[in-house]
Design a protein around this motif. Structure first.
Motif, mmCIF file in Angstrom:
data_model
loop_
_atom_site.group_PDB
_atom_site.id
_atom_site.type_symbol
_atom_site.label_atom_id
_atom_site.label_comp_id
_atom_site.label_asym_id
_atom_site.label_seq_id
_atom_site.Cartn_x
_atom_site.Cartn_y
_atom_site.Cartn_z
ATOM 1 N N MET A 17 0.829 -1.218 0.000
ATOM 2 C CA MET A 17 0.000 0.000 0.000
ATOM 3 C C MET A 17 0.856 1.257 0.000
ATOM 4 S SD MET A 17 -2.918 -1.000 2.734
ATOM 5 C CE MET A 17 -3.515 -2.657 2.882
ATOM 6 N N GLY A 18 2.068 1.174 0.524
ATOM 7 C CA GLY A 18 2.973 2.332 0.528
ATOM 8 C C GLY A 18 2.528 3.468 1.441
ATOM 9 N N VAL A 19 1.672 3.151 2.414
ATOM 10 C CA VAL A 19 1.158 4.216 3.297
ATOM 11 C C VAL A 19 1.962 4.331 4.591
ATOM 12 C CG1 VAL A 19 -1.209 4.098 2.426
ATOM 13 C CG2 VAL A 19 -0.501 2.590 4.299
ATOM 14 N N ALA A 20 2.999 3.485 4.725
ATOM 15 C CA ALA A 20 3.763 3.459 5.977
ATOM 16 C C ALA A 20 5.254 3.513 5.684
ATOM 17 C CB ALA A 20 3.443 2.168 6.744
ATOM 18 N N VAL A 21 6.010 4.109 6.609
ATOM 19 C CA VAL A 21 7.469 4.033 6.521
ATOM 20 C C VAL A 21 7.903 2.781 7.282
ATOM 21 C CG1 VAL A 21 7.746 6.539 6.403
ATOM 22 C CG2 VAL A 21 7.893 5.421 8.605
ATOM 23 N N ALA A 22 8.908 2.091 6.774
ATOM 24 C CA ALA A 22 9.334 0.848 7.428
ATOM 25 C C ALA A 22 9.994 1.175 8.767
ATOM 26 C CB ALA A 22 10.322 0.112 6.536
ATOM 27 N N MET A 23 9.790 0.275 9.736
ATOM 28 C CA MET A 23 10.509 0.436 11.012
ATOM 29 C C MET A 23 10.988 -0.947 11.430
ATOM 30 S SD MET A 23 9.308 2.605 14.299
ATOM 31 C CE MET A 23 8.275 1.441 15.131
ATOM 32 N N GLU A 24 12.232 -1.038 11.830
ATOM 33 C CA GLU A 24 12.763 -2.363 12.153
ATOM 34 C C GLU A 24 12.329 -2.805 13.549
ATOM 35 O OE1 GLU A 24 17.105 -4.330 12.158
ATOM 36 O OE2 GLU A 24 16.657 -2.933 10.516
ATOM 37 N N VAL A 25 11.569 -3.900 13.556
ATOM 38 C CA VAL A 25 11.057 -4.447 14.818
ATOM 39 C C VAL A 25 11.720 -5.808 15.014
ATOM 40 C CG1 VAL A 25 8.961 -5.291 15.969
ATOM 41 C CG2 VAL A 25 8.852 -3.254 14.522
ATOM 42 N N ASP A 26 12.414 -5.998 16.135
ATOM 43 C CA ASP A 26 13.139 -7.255 16.353
ATOM 44 C C ASP A 26 12.205 -8.277 16.996
ATOM 45 O OD1 ASP A 26 14.822 -9.311 16.968
ATOM 46 O OD2 ASP A 26 16.414 -8.042 17.775
ATOM 47 N N ARG A 27 11.697 -9.148 16.161
ATOM 48 C CA ARG A 27 10.693 -10.112 16.619
ATOM 49 C C ARG A 27 11.289 -11.106 17.610
ATOM 50 N NH1 ARG A 27 6.482 -12.639 12.254
ATOM 51 N NH2 ARG A 27 4.873 -13.064 13.789
ATOM 52 N N LYS A 28 12.588 -11.381 17.424
ATOM 53 C CA LYS A 28 13.228 -12.366 18.326
ATOM 54 C C LYS A 28 13.400 -11.792 19.725
ATOM 55 C CE LYS A 28 15.669 -15.150 14.980
ATOM 56 N NZ LYS A 28 16.238 -14.230 13.976
ATOM 57 N N ARG A 29 13.348 -10.464 19.834
ATOM 58 C CA ARG A 29 13.450 -9.835 21.175
ATOM 59 C C ARG A 29 12.081 -9.287 21.563
ATOM 60 N NH1 ARG A 29 17.777 -5.414 20.561
ATOM 61 N NH2 ARG A 29 17.594 -5.128 22.807
ATOM 62 N N ASP A 30 11.056 -10.087 21.361
ATOM 63 C CA ASP A 30 9.695 -9.708 21.751
ATOM 64 C C ASP A 30 9.305 -8.339 21.161
ATOM 65 O OD1 ASP A 30 7.253 -9.885 22.983
ATOM 66 O OD2 ASP A 30 7.954 -9.102 24.903
ATOM 67 N N ASN A 31 9.565 -8.198 19.878
ATOM 68 C CA ASN A 31 9.175 -6.993 19.123
ATOM 69 C C ASN A 31 9.813 -5.710 19.672
ATOM 70 O OD1 ASN A 31 7.362 -8.464 17.360
ATOM 71 N ND2 ASN A 31 6.047 -8.668 19.150
ATOM 72 N N PHE A 32 11.101 -5.792 19.880
ATOM 73 C CA PHE A 32 11.846 -4.662 20.448
ATOM 74 C C PHE A 32 12.210 -3.677 19.331
ATOM 75 C CE2 PHE A 32 15.424 -2.564 22.526
ATOM 76 C CZ PHE A 32 14.961 -2.461 23.825
ATOM 77 N N VAL A 33 12.082 -2.387 19.616
ATOM 78 C CA VAL A 33 12.518 -1.351 18.670
ATOM 79 C C VAL A 33 13.541 -0.474 19.374
ATOM 80 C CG1 VAL A 33 11.804 0.652 17.301
ATOM 81 C CG2 VAL A 33 10.346 -1.375 17.371
#
Ligand SMILES: COc1cc(-c2[o+]c3cc(O)cc([O-])c3cc2O[C@@H]2O[C@H](CO)[C@H](O)[C@H](O)[C@H]2O)cc(OC)c1O
Ligand SMILES: O=c1ccn([C@@H]2O[C@H](COP(=O)(O)OP(=O)(O)O)[C@@H](O)[C@H]2O)c(=O)[nH]1
Length: 490
Positions: free
Chosen positions: A413-429
């Motif tokens: 959709m291109g409506v969001a900017v990407a943000m790196e979410v670390d799923r292995k660390r319980d969705n840590f940003v």
């Protein structure tokens, strides 16, 4: 001549999110029934309200039903409470299994009520596909109501075959991609819904089961907008998800969000959050809110605080704390700001930020002209509410299907900017990543941010047009009413 009415039964899952969405869809179905409605049979809707499994949920459901019953204008919608059933046992920690089995237990009550009331069609929540058996037994057309994206629907339809093709757990596919018709290659690690991780889990088994059963319904009603997910809806309609079998007709009738009074202007500054926004310049505030179940511990909250402080932007941050210890409820508690936030943060940001520890009036916030961006858990309702107001997003997915939603928001959709979410660390940003994403979202130099802002405005216009007369969702509703009337006549 006006013929007798056609009664459509709705069977929601008795949790407020799904229930509210299906009731809202029912209102749309009743809405303006088309130019020919004086000559064709009028539709009526009866909501079968299952008795909720917990006291907390029962009181939420009851309050919502009472509000709708009391509201003027919804005259052709009736509510029929189903008797209590004993909740399934041994599903702790497996919400999909619990919800699916709980809905299966409603079958005898749905059958007797459908006989008693006379049903022209039954529309069931997507956790209740087992109830298709009842509709078939009674010879009543059945529809499933899908509260999420066409992306998740395509994946669900494809899953039974994918399950046979992939010989290992999906969590072992880290670093590879999965093919879902209508989506770019889906990176398995970051984007597949969490409940797909392990094939042995009951949640996964139910997801495969529902995916199979969706194909057997007379139609799939979905809370999306044709213009938001055109490639996915075409792929489904062209039978690409289940080769060799025609998919049921899909009716994209969204955005199905109860916008109440918040459709255009924000309500008066009665709420503290809205009053605070009133004092901020246009499109200057980034809003952070993480759905009905999202909460942060001090480590995550610290990263957000540092990232926001360094970004220099204004913010309204809904910060909830963990569920009460010992409670069976998954709902967050009010955030204890002293315990969650770094020393001095509130003082240093007093002039440009508000941290709100409780449930926030999200719809009114997103409708406010001061809001310029939304850091969100990517719940589908939150996403639609944001796009309705043309607010671009930065995705921070946490649970359910939200990682797939995040992928679609950025990559399709291109409506969001990407943000790196670390799923292995319980969705840590990390703080620096949040800072970068917020700067990009809120009007920095980045091309990515500019595109997301433009695209969000484009999608706002598309969503609003879709629900107008001659719009795509309006037309889908009319096709659905016609199909229901044809089914009743047959
Ligand atoms: C979409 O896939 C899943 C959704 C849910 C889920 O279930 C649910 C049940 C309720 O009784 C009340 C709810 O509020 C609720 C919410 C929920 O997840 C959210 O559903 C929204 C649509 O209404 C939206 O899609 C959000 O993105 C979801 O976060 C649960 C689940 O597995 C446990 C799913 O796979
Ligand atoms: O503080 C909050 C948090 C959530 N919501 C509302 O709760 C719903 C969340 O639904 P969504 O599908 O986004 O996520 P879920 O909570 O179901 O995971 C949306 O209507 C939000 O506007 C709200 O009003 N205030």
């Amino acid at each position: 001549m006006v013929s007798s009415s056609v009664n459509v039964l709705l069977l929601p899952e008795p949790g407020s999110g799904h229930l509210m969405s299906l009731i809202e869809a029912g209102k749309r179905l009743l809405g303006s029934q088309g130019a020919d409605s004086s000559s064709s049979s009028p539709l009526t809707v009866t909501v079968l309200v299952p008795h909720a499994a917990t006291a907390e949920s029962a009181s939420e459901v009851d309050a919502h039903v009472r509000r709708v019953e009391a509201s003027s204008g919804v005259t052709s919608m009736r509510f029929h409470r189903l008797p209590a059933v004993a909740p399934p046992t041994e599903c702790a920690g497996n919400p999909q299994e619990f919800k699916s089995r709980y809905m299966e237990l409603q079958k005898p009550h749905v059958a007797s009520t459908a006989r008693e009331l006379g049903a022209a069609a039954i529309v069931v929540d997507f956790f209740a596909t087992t109830v298709l058996d009842v509709a078939r037994e009674l010879g009543v057309p059945a529809y499933v109501y899908f509260t999420s994206t066409a992306g998740l629907l395509a994946l669900s339809l494809r899953l039974p075959a994918l399950d046979a093709e992939v010989g290992v757990d999906f969590e072992a596919l880290e670093g590879t991609v999965v093919d879902v018709p209508g989506l770019p290659p889906v990176p398995a690690g970051p984007a597949l819904p969490g409940f797909m991780a392990r094939k042995g889990s009951p949640n996964y088994a139910w997801f495969v089961y529902h995916g199979k059963r969706f194909m057997d319904f007379d139609g799939i009603i979905i809370n999306t907008v044709a213009e938001l997910e055109p490639g996915l809806l075409s792929a489904i309609a062209e039978g690409k998800c289940v080769p060799g079998r025609a998919a049921p007709p899909v009716y994209p009738i969204g955005p199905v969000v109860d916008l109440g009074g918040a459709k255009e202007a924000p309500p008066s500054s009665s709420h503290e959050c809205v009053a605070w926004l009133d004092a901020q310049p246009a499109a200057s505030v980034v809003f952070l809110c993480f759905g009905s179940l999202g909460w942060f511990d001090a480590a995550k909250a610290r990263e957000v605080a540092v990232g926001l402080e360094r970004s220099g932007h204004r913010f309204l941050w809904v910060l909830r704390g963990p569920p009460a210890p010992g409670s069976l409820s998954p709902h967050p508690t009010d955030g204890d700001l002293d315990a969650l936030l770094p020393e001095g943060f509130l003082d240093r940001t007093r002039d440009r930020g508000l941290v709100w520890p409780k449930w926030a009036p999200q719809k009114a916030v997103l409708a406010h002209p001061a809001v310029g961006g939304f850091v969100t858990h990517c719940g589908w309702n939150s996403t639609l509410e944001s796009l309705w107001h043309g607010v671009p997003l930065a995705p921070w997915p946490l649970y359910a299907e939200q990682h797939l939603n995040a992928f679609e928001l950025v990559s399709c959709m291109g409506v969001a900017v990407a943000m790196e979410v670390d799923r292995k660390r319980d969705n840590f940003v990390e703080a620096a990543e949040l800072e970068r994403a917020v700067r990009s979202l809120m009007g920095g130099e980045s091309e990515e941010g500019r595109k997301a802002r433009d695209k969000a405005k484009e999608m706002r216009d598309a969503c609003r047009k879709a629900v107008e007369e001659s719009g795509s969702s309006h037309a889908a509703l009319q096709r659905l009413r016609d199909a229901i009337r044809r089914g009743a006549a047959a």
